[in-house]
Design an enzyme around this catalytic site. Structure first.
Site, PDB file in Angstrom:
ATOM      1  CB  SER A 168      -0.939  -0.078   1.203  1.00  0.00           C
ATOM      2  OG  SER A 168      -1.996   0.821   1.105  1.00  0.00           O
ATOM      3  CG  ASP A 190      -6.159  -2.525  -4.351  1.00  0.00           C
ATOM      4  OD1 ASP A 190      -6.881  -1.841  -3.578  1.00  0.00           O
ATOM      5  OD2 ASP A 190      -4.913  -2.588  -4.237  1.00  0.00           O
ATOM      6  CG  HIS A 219      -5.367  -2.497  -0.607  1.00  0.00           C
ATOM      7  ND1 HIS A 219      -4.614  -1.853  -1.567  1.00  0.00           N
ATOM      8  CD2 HIS A 219      -4.909  -2.048   0.588  1.00  0.00           C
ATOM      9  CE1 HIS A 219      -3.740  -1.047  -0.987  1.00  0.00           C
ATOM     10  NE2 HIS A 219      -3.884  -1.147   0.322  1.00  0.00           N
TER      11      HIS A 219
END
Lengths: 435, 473
Positions: free
Chosen positions: A242, A334, A369
């Protein structure tokens, strides 16, 4: 059925395993053809209970082997050796938005696996199982040492594998939620990498001064790792998830100090103001805040904040200048970051620059994600408190559980192989001529 | 053939050293143990990667025991073209074991050079794991001269997670109870060791980890006034266990080794209250003259040993002993290392059937496990005698026998080191002898591995399985 006639025997091998190791769950001596439910129960550190279960039918010998036999219902179906772990979900009645993450990685995750009569779906607390065993899942292999790191103003933890070393090093970064997240670094140390987990958003120095860390913070971490007597200074990699991807790419391309042997970027993007500090990058994201969308369940979708992928070179890390192998891991569903679009753009940039031989992209349909170590339960959404927003929001991460779990298992395996090949060297071709 | 290849090996070794030292400036090999945490009867895979190809290396295991002795094992290997050594797949060419031996680094362990004589490795605290450090060194003969290239730590556990350990001191009965995790109740075992040691818990802990409530009974600690009182002690112990809420009362078996097997035979043959569902006798001994207590018998044995030791210059000794061991013997045997064997004198003792438990009275399934090289007691002859008596009684179908060539007396759970002879402290004296148990390491270790699996299979059949199934092993 006379209970005394059939003493059902349940075993899990190994009963103490690492988090990424598979186990074999075996039921023996059940009534042939009987319907049974195998259930896993775990109470995490914050007190919430999680369960997973599968519905099985004992064969003619009264046996069920979870790695060979299909589950025909429950929280997972089909032949799923590790389904009892990856399909964990909060027990009915739990509050929403939970995510399972272990903070204290020096103790194991304790799971109770039990077998029940019939195909049960609820009310397990009121049922007496036929048999039950306790299973431990560890992030740290025996001999792995945890060393807190505070020099240079760092808030970090170094995990050293057992043995004399020296070991290749790894800098491990997580995302916008901040905190010192140690479990992935601990697990990678169990695979032979001296791994340093770094808190760079809620570091002690930030909490005390109110100021975000600058780029030197990461270079300090690199230096501390490099200079450790048990670390191979010339073989250091970085892994980021991330927002951690943003930092990793920035350091890999622009840092004069950090010379990486490899980089792993999970669920992230190269889009950022290239001269920006951590604070400036965060502000850049916030500027696009009006692009936030909401799902029907009012979950926050942030993937559009960085879209469309800019063409302005000052807003993207110049990956064409990358000099080390890069592994990108992308979940195609995601909902938090535009990792798929970013990966495509990175691919194009590197093709144009002529360094695409360094790039490997692992792209997983229907994965979200949070691509975590394998058998970690999938959270399609969870509550999040980021450093920018004061209150908690329900964040949509994306992903469908089965495909997401497969992605975690596959990505982890490939990631460890990638790190081993690039950090442990494989074979130098000239060495063959000596023998 | 070895002498022909040695100079070549030395050349390879030198080249590898050069390569390895160049590499260690870069990165060392990786040694991994999978699983790194296991129960003591589980196998592991030891793998070394990232070596130069064709490199001679030594895999070395090291364990620091509770008694503060160091135990080690090692094997000499050569890496393949990928620079990999797999202890599971590859052959060892020398060391404490040779050939394809995935668990050789454990079962071939022995005290490091310079250790005291006659040591025995047994874990007393079963709540903590046995820690074994496995390392890889360059070279073969001279591997100790160099620091290891890589190492990893393995934990070997007697207790699975969730197993409970409970001290029992009830109605005069003492021992340790191990209960498996889960709701229960469970099939159960009364677990009995041999003489000459304190209370050993590790086999019971392991049995509980395999799904049985297991009670390790302390039966030699206290003095019983008479054979009747002693017999009642065992019956009381059995009843306490049978009545425990976590125990299925009609699924209780008895497991005994050496003197413990005497107890098993005795109880099963004569008790009107206790009916074990099955019994397992390892290194069986059915010598138990009526009216005598085990402890008294054992004391006399020890007194005999003490007298023998005082006359240790004599190879053959004639001793007149009061009480029960009169006329029939005694030839003490010392082997070429001056280790004492009780085997022949045991043969004389059991020659008179009136001295022995009437095993023909036993009515439950029985598994006898023996080492054919048992030097401590004539256990093979005992097993044959048991078979004969049962055959005469038309009960042969109850008996299963496992006899292992080359194995000795101390048949323990798998992968634990073998002891051909160990130090034995004579009761109530400061005298120590080195007692011969017998067995040759490789054959004995194979017997331990094979017999444990078969014992568990036998127990599963008779204690877990439905009673309507009457299959033999």
């Amino acid at each position: 059925m006379d209970r005394k006639q059939y003493c059902v025997k349940l075993s899990v091998q190994p009963s103490r395993g690492l988090m990424d190791e598979k186990f074999i769950v075996l039921v023996q001596n059940a009534l042939p053809g009987s319907q049974l439910t195998i259930r896993a129960l775990h109470q995490c550190e914050d007190g919430h209970s999680w369960e997973a279960f599968g519905h099985y039918t004992a064969d003619t010998t009264g046996t069920i082997n979870v790695s060979e036999d299909p589950s025909i219902g429950g929280t997972y179906s089909g032949v799923e050796q590790m389904g009892l772990l990856w399909s964990f979900r909060p027990i009915p009645g739990s509050k929403s938005g939970l995510r399972m993450r272990k903070k204290n990685i020096q103790t194991p995750m304790e799971v109770t696996i039990s077998v029940y009569q019939g195909h049960q779906t609820e009310g397990f607390a009121d049922l007496v199982p036929l048999s039950g065993v306790a299973v431990e899942r560890w992030y740290m292999a025996p001999g792995v040492r945890r060393i807190p790191v505070t020099e240079g103003g760092l808030t970090a933890a170094l995990f050293l594998p057992s043995g004399p070393g020296p070991f290749p090093g790894l800098l491990d970064l997580w995302g916008g939620g901040g905190q010192l997240v140690e479990y992935r670094a601990a697990l990678l140390a169990s695979h032979g990498f001296a791994s340093m987990a770094i808190d760079y958003l809620t570091a002690k120095i930030t909490m005390e001064t109110g100021k975000m860390v600058d780029n030197q913070y990461f270079e300090t971490a690199y230096r501390v790792l490099q200079q450790h007597p048990q670390v191979c200074g010339s073989k250091i990699a970085m892994i980021g998830l991330s927002f951690g991807t943003s930092i990793t790419l920035k350091m890999a391309v622009y840092s004069e100090v950090i010379k990486l042997s490899a980089a792993v970027c999970i669920s992230g993007s190269h889009v950022q103001p290239v001269d920006g500090s951590v604070e400036e990058i965060l502000r850049f994201f916030q500027k696009n805040g009006e692009k936030t969308r909401f799902s029907e369940k009012n979950e926050v979708i942030w993937r559009d904040l960085l879209l469309p992928i800019p063409t302005d070179p000052s807003l993207k890390v110049n990956v064409g200048r990358l000099q080390c192998p890069l592994l990108l891991v992308v979940g195609e569903d995601d909902q938090n970051w535009p990792s798929q679009e970013s990966a495509l753009d990175i691919k194009e940039m590197m093709a144009r620059a002529g360094n695409s031989h360094l790039l490997t992209v692992l792209s997983y349909p229907n994965a979200g994600h949070l691509i975590e170590p394998p058998y970690t339960p999938h959270a399609r959404s969870s509550t999040l408190k980021t450093v920018e927003i004061e209150e908690k929001v329900m964040c949509l991460w994306g992903g469908q559980t089965v495909e997401h779990s497969r992605a975690q298992e596959d990505a982890w395996k490939k990631m460890v192989v990638f790190l081993k090949e690039n950090l442990y060297g494989g074979r130098n071709p000239t060495s063959f001529s000596h023998l | 053939m070895w002498s022909v290849t040695r100079p070549l090996l030395q050349e390879c070794t030198l080249a590898c050293y050069r390569l390895l030292s160049a590499m260690t400036q870069a990165v060392p090999p990786i040694l991994s143990i999978t699983p790194s945490r296991a129960l003591v009867d589980e196998k592991f895979q030891v793998l070394v990667e990232n070596l130069p190809p064709g490199c001679p290396v030594t895999l070395h295991s090291l364990h620091h025991s509770e008694d503060k002795d160091d135990w080690e094992a090692y094997g000499h290997y050569v890496s393949d073209h990928r620079g990999v050594v797999s202890v599971t797949e590859d052959l060892s060419f020398g060391g404490t074991y040779t050939g394809k031996e995935p668990m050789g680094l454990l079962w071939s362990m022995r005290p490091v050079p310079g250790s005291r004589e006659g040591l025995r490795l047994r874990k007393i605290n079963v709540c903590t794991p046995m820690l074994v450090n496995i390392s890889v060194h360059s070279g073969h003969e001279d591997f100790r001269d160099r620091t290891p290239l890589a190492s990893a730590l393995a934990e070997r556990w007697y207790m699975a997670p969730g197993v409970k350990r409970i001290d029992i001191n009830k109605q005069g009965v003492q021992g340790t109870l191990f209960i498996p995790p889960g709701p229960g109740p469970f099939p159960t075992l009364l677990d009995m060791w041999g003489g000459g040691v304190g209370l050993l818990e590790y086999r019971s802990a392991l049995l509980a980890s395999r799904g049985y409530v297991s009670f390790s009974l302390d039966y030699l600690r206290s003095e019983h006034l008479s054979a009747d009182v002693e017999f009642k002690y065992f019956e009381t112990a059995f009843n306490i266990i049978r009545n425990h809420p976590q125990v299925i009362p009609d699924r209780v078996g008895i497991l005994g080794i050496s003197l413990g097997s005497t107890v098993a035979f005795n109880l099963t043959a004569y008790s009107t209250i206790i009916k074990p569902r099955c019994i397992v006798c390892i290194s069986s001994n059915h010598y138990h003259p009526p009216g005598t207590t085990l402890k008294a018998g054992f004391k006399i044995l020890s007194k005999y040993v003490l007298l023998t030791v005082c006359h240790e210059n004599l190879m053959i000794i004639q001793i007149i002993v009061t009480n029960m061991y009169h006329r029939h013997f005694h030839k003490a045997h010392f082997d070429e290392n001056n280790y004492m064997s009780w085997r022949s004198f045991g043969l004389d003792l059991i020659a008179d059937p009136s001295n022995n438990v009437e095993v023909g009275r036993i009515n439950c399934p029985m598994l006898l496990v023996n080492g054919c090289d048992d030097q401590n007691w004539p256990t093979v002859e005992t097993a044959e005698e048991v078979a004969r008596l049962l055959r005469e009684g038309g009960k042969e179908h109850l008996l299963s026998r496992l006899a292992y060539p080359g194995a000795g007396h101390l048949i323990e759970p798998p992968f634990s080191p073998h002891f051909r002879a160990t130090k034995f402290i004579i009761l109530n004296s400061k005298k120590k002898v080195i007692l011969l148990w017998g067995g040759h390491t490789k054959a004995h270790s194979d017997a331990q591995e094979d017999s444990w699996r078969k014992i568990l299979s036998f127990l599963q059949l008779h204690l877990y399985h439905s009673p309507s199934v009457k299959a033999k092993l």
